[in-house]
Design a protein around this motif. Structure first.
Motif, PDB file in Angstrom:
ATOM      1  N   GLY A 182       0.805  -1.207   0.000  1.00 21.57           N
ATOM      2  CA  GLY A 182       0.000   0.000   0.000  1.00 21.57           C
ATOM      3  C   GLY A 182       0.842   1.262   0.000  1.00 21.57           C
ATOM      4  N   GLN A 183       0.144   2.359   0.209  1.00 18.65           N
ATOM      5  CA  GLN A 183       0.765   3.682   0.162  1.00 18.65           C
ATOM      6  C   GLN A 183       1.813   3.851   1.263  1.00 18.65           C
ATOM      7  OE1 GLN A 183       0.410   6.069  -1.990  1.00 18.65           O
ATOM      8  NE2 GLN A 183       1.668   7.574  -0.936  1.00 18.65           N
ATOM      9  N   GLY A 184       2.997   4.296   0.882  1.00 15.70           N
ATOM     10  CA  GLY A 184       4.065   4.558   1.836  1.00 15.70           C
ATOM     11  C   GLY A 184       4.883   3.345   2.219  1.00 15.70           C
ATOM     12  N   ALA A 185       4.536   2.153   1.728  1.00 15.10           N
ATOM     13  CA  ALA A 185       5.269   0.952   2.128  1.00 15.10           C
ATOM     14  C   ALA A 185       6.702   0.986   1.607  1.00 15.10           C
ATOM     15  CB  ALA A 185       4.543  -0.289   1.622  1.00 15.10           C
ATOM     16  N   ALA A 186       6.892   1.392   0.347  1.00 19.01           N
ATOM     17  CA  ALA A 186       8.244   1.395  -0.222  1.00 19.01           C
ATOM     18  C   ALA A 186       9.159   2.347   0.545  1.00 19.01           C
ATOM     19  CB  ALA A 186       8.182   1.789  -1.703  1.00 19.01           C
ATOM     20  N   GLU A 187       8.679   3.528   0.882  1.00 19.37           N
ATOM     21  CA  GLU A 187       9.510   4.489   1.618  1.00 19.37           C
ATOM     22  C   GLU A 187       9.870   3.959   3.004  1.00 19.37           C
ATOM     23  OE1 GLU A 187       6.880   5.155  -0.059  1.00 19.37           O
ATOM     24  OE2 GLU A 187       7.598   6.467  -1.675  1.00 19.37           O
ATOM     25  N   GLN A 188       8.938   3.276   3.671  1.00 23.93           N
ATOM     26  CA  GLN A 188       9.241   2.738   4.990  1.00 23.93           C
ATOM     27  C   GLN A 188      10.272   1.612   4.908  1.00 23.93           C
ATOM     28  OE1 GLN A 188       5.987   1.767   7.550  1.00 23.93           O
ATOM     29  NE2 GLN A 188       4.810   3.610   7.027  1.00 23.93           N
ATOM     30  N   VAL A 189      10.150   0.746   3.903  1.00 18.86           N
ATOM     31  CA  VAL A 189      11.124  -0.352   3.755  1.00 18.86           C
ATOM     32  C   VAL A 189      12.510   0.213   3.468  1.00 18.86           C
ATOM     33  CG1 VAL A 189      11.762  -2.333   2.344  1.00 18.86           C
ATOM     34  CG2 VAL A 189       9.384  -2.011   3.031  1.00 18.86           C
ATOM     35  N   ALA A 190      12.605   1.176   2.546  1.00 18.18           N
ATOM     36  CA  ALA A 190      13.908   1.779   2.235  1.00 18.18           C
ATOM     37  C   ALA A 190      14.472   2.498   3.458  1.00 18.18           C
ATOM     38  CB  ALA A 190      13.768   2.750   1.065  1.00 18.18           C
ATOM     39  N   GLY A 191      13.637   3.196   4.209  1.00 18.53           N
ATOM     40  CA  GLY A 191      14.109   3.881   5.403  1.00 18.53           C
ATOM     41  C   GLY A 191      14.608   2.912   6.467  1.00 18.53           C
ATOM     42  N   ALA A 192      13.960   1.750   6.597  1.00 17.95           N
ATOM     43  CA  ALA A 192      14.404   0.757   7.571  1.00 17.95           C
ATOM     44  C   ALA A 192      15.780   0.191   7.199  1.00 17.95           C
ATOM     45  CB  ALA A 192      13.381  -0.369   7.670  1.00 17.95           C
ATOM     46  N   ILE A 193      15.993  -0.078   5.924  1.00 19.05           N
ATOM     47  CA  ILE A 193      17.298  -0.615   5.484  1.00 19.05           C
ATOM     48  C   ILE A 193      18.403   0.406   5.741  1.00 19.05           C
ATOM     49  CG2 ILE A 193      18.590  -1.424   3.489  1.00 19.05           C
ATOM     50  CD1 ILE A 193      15.934  -2.455   2.341  1.00 19.05           C
ATOM     51  N   ARG A 194      18.158   1.646   5.388  1.00 17.66           N
ATOM     52  CA  ARG A 194      19.166   2.679   5.626  1.00 17.66           C
ATOM     53  C   ARG A 194      19.334   2.944   7.126  1.00 17.66           C
ATOM     54  NH1 ARG A 194      20.361   4.850   0.710  1.00 17.66           N
ATOM     55  NH2 ARG A 194      18.762   4.689  -0.928  1.00 17.66           N
ATOM     56  N   GLY A 195      18.274   2.776   7.892  1.00 22.03           N
ATOM     57  CA  GLY A 195      18.378   2.958   9.336  1.00 22.03           C
ATOM     58  C   GLY A 195      19.262   1.901   9.974  1.00 22.03           C
ATOM     59  N   PHE A 196      19.127   0.647   9.567  1.00 20.11           N
ATOM     60  CA  PHE A 196      20.014  -0.406  10.074  1.00 20.11           C
ATOM     61  C   PHE A 196      21.467  -0.117   9.708  1.00 20.11           C
ATOM     62  CE2 PHE A 196      16.457  -3.718  10.369  1.00 20.11           C
ATOM     63  CZ  PHE A 196      16.493  -3.721  11.744  1.00 20.11           C
ATOM     64  N   ALA A 197      21.699   0.360   8.475  1.00 21.65           N
ATOM     65  CA  ALA A 197      23.074   0.640   8.037  1.00 21.65           C
ATOM     66  C   ALA A 197      23.686   1.803   8.804  1.00 21.65           C
ATOM     67  CB  ALA A 197      23.098   0.927   6.536  1.00 21.65           C
ATOM     68  N   ALA A 198      22.860   2.708   9.309  1.00 25.65           N
ATOM     69  CA  ALA A 198      23.370   3.881  10.017  1.00 25.65           C
ATOM     70  C   ALA A 198      23.635   3.626  11.497  1.00 25.65           C
ATOM     71  CB  ALA A 198      22.373   5.041   9.866  1.00 25.65           C
TER      72      ALA A 198
END
Length: 488
Positions: free
Chosen positions: A193-209
């Motif tokens: 649904g809406q906003g799912a892609a942005e949340q998944v990408a943000g989670a991956i970058r959050g783990f890397a940070a």
């Protein structure tokens, strides 16, 4: 000339009422409003299928586009609130299904559709868009084998990016607990649904940070997981933002999206692809005995039971909100008019600057010597044709006369012989040159002193050298001519 008859109403200059005609002429605003009501009443809800064309997102967030097929084109607008909830990025050439209502825009005398929802029309169109995106990212090298990283043998911390309420996280945790107990960090996101892609990408970058020595440890491996579904359900993992986040992640990433037959662009970018989320857990850790699956299942059921009243309340609130009038329907003509005026303003400023440059170029071209000489000749001819009145000549002459008198007064005041009237004298040498110092005067044998009433010659060292100024020769009185005697 014969007077016009009443039957010539259509040929006269002034509109006249005809016999039996009681209909008042409508204004443009009135007929536009009547057309708008008619169209909106007849087509209050329509569902259309067509190809996107001329997609443009305004600075206000509104989306303007056109729907077309092989024979016709229909303009459309999607207000900012609905445009922000789109599950995909609209582009030219995508075949979509649009739902909304038809209305008119009086500012341009056209009809259009106000779109409430926009969906890709069928899996065929979706697959075509998927292939286009895949070729683009592959050309950038995001799927190259050289970018792949090896998985750690026994990770201490495992990061999982998935929905916290779905069955996927339970399967992963269950399999990890059975095979090898490990520390697991779950980053909860929407997976559809809406906003799912942005949340998944943000989670991956959050783990890397994350800092490896921080209060929250950095994972040694990341699992991006979701359950099976249709291509539409899995579309969030085909978005560029997710693919780029996986490709840029310095931590090895395992893609476990869908079932074994499901393939997404995230699978191409990940370091390893797992056929199922459970298989991803098996890839991460070695085998160990089963752990407490029942406790995990009860915890998930409890979580669902707590969230159920919240979900019911949200559904009731959304149902009430849908029955309320939408602000977009009230402000849509003004918003569209504002966007149109903004575009016209930008074009106007650009055209005005271009006209200014053209005028400047034309003016500079007219500054040649030949043109200036011709202009001076024309001005001279025009001046010759002007009749000069006495006032036009007298006024400048009086002004010049006053200025001349003022200059003469200043010249009189600053004349070098003016101080002689107050008792001063000018010392000159034999060559009639004024001496301004004692040293210069001492070098001369004879001096000439000039006073207001004449000059006096002086010899240095001789007391008797003072001589009286020579008196001017006395003029003889003129003898009047002898008058003739009138008596002979």
């Amino acid at each position: 000339m014969a007077a016009s008859s009443p039957d010539d109403g259509n040929k006269g200059l002034v509109a006249r009422e005809r016999q039996g005609d009681n209909a008042e002429p409508l204004s443009i605003t009135e007929i536009s409003a009547a057309l708008k009501r008619t169209v909106e009443d007849l087509f209050g809800f329509v569902r259309l299928r067509g190809e996107l064309s001329g997609v443009k997102r305004a600075a206000s967030g509104h989306l303007y586009l056109a729907l077309k097929d092989e024979n016709a084109v229909l303009d459309g607008v999607m207000w900012r609130g609905n445009a922000q909830r789109l599950a995909f990025v609209p582009e030219d050439g995508i075949e979509v299904t649009a739902s909304g209502k038809l209305t008119t825009y009086p500012g341009r005398s056209k009809y259009q559709i106000v779109i409430d929802s926009l969906e890709i029309a069928g899996e065929g169109a979706l697959l075509a868009l998927l292939e286009k995106t895949r070729q683009k990212l592959e050309a950038e090298g995001l799927f190259a084998r050289e970018r792949k990283q090896a998985l750690p043998f026994l990770p201490k911390v495992i990061g999982v990016v998935t929905s916290p309420t779905g069955s996927v996280i339970r399967d992963i945790l269950h399999r990890l607990a059975d095979r090898f107990p490990s520390q697991v960090l779950v980053w909860p996101v929407l997976v559809q649904g809406q906003g799912a892609a942005e949340q998944v990408a943000g989670a991956i970058r959050g783990f890397a940070a994350l800092d490896a020595d921080g209060p929250v440890p950095r994972p040694d491996v990341v699992i991006v997981a979701r359950g099976g579904g249709s291509i539409e359900d899995l579309w969030s993992f085909n978005e560029e933002v997710v693919v780029r986040a996986i490709a840029d992640c310095p931590i090895p990433v395992i893609s476990a999206v869908g079932h074994e037959t499901d393939t997404t662009l995230a699978d191409y970018a990940a370091d390893r692809r797992a056929p199922t989320p459970t298989a991803a857990a098996e890839m991460v850790v070695p085998v160990r005995a089963d752990l407490i699956a029942t406790v995990a299942d009860l915890a998930n059921r409890q979580r669902r039971a707590v969230l159920r009243p919240v979900e019911l309340g949200r559904e009731r609130l959304e149902a009430r909100v849908r029955r309320m009038p939408k602000l977009e329907a009230l402000f849509q003509p003004h918003a569209q008019r504002l966007d149109e005026l903004s575009e016209r303003l930008r074009r106007g400023l650009r055209d005005r600057a271009g006209q200014g440059r053209e005028r400047l170029a034309g003016t500079s071209a007219r500054l040649s010597p030949t043109l200036l000489k011709r202009s001076m000749e024309d001005a001279s001819r025009q001046l010759a044709r002007v009749r000069l009145t006495p006032d036009l000549v007298r006024r400048p002459m009086m002004q010049k006369q006053d200025a001349l008198i003022a200059l003469a007064r200043l010249a009189q005041q600053f004349h070098p012989e003016e101080p002689l009237k107050r008792g001063y004298a000018i010392v000159r040498d034999g060559k009639d040159k004024a001496l301004t110092s004692r040293e210069m005067a001492a070098k001369e044998a004879a001096l000439v002193l000039q006073f207001a009433d004449g000059r006096l010659e002086v010899s240095q060292g001789d007391d008797s050298s003072l001589k009286r100024p020579a008196k001017p020769a006395r003029k003889k009185p003129s003898v009047p001519p002898k008058q003739d005697d009138l008596f002979g």
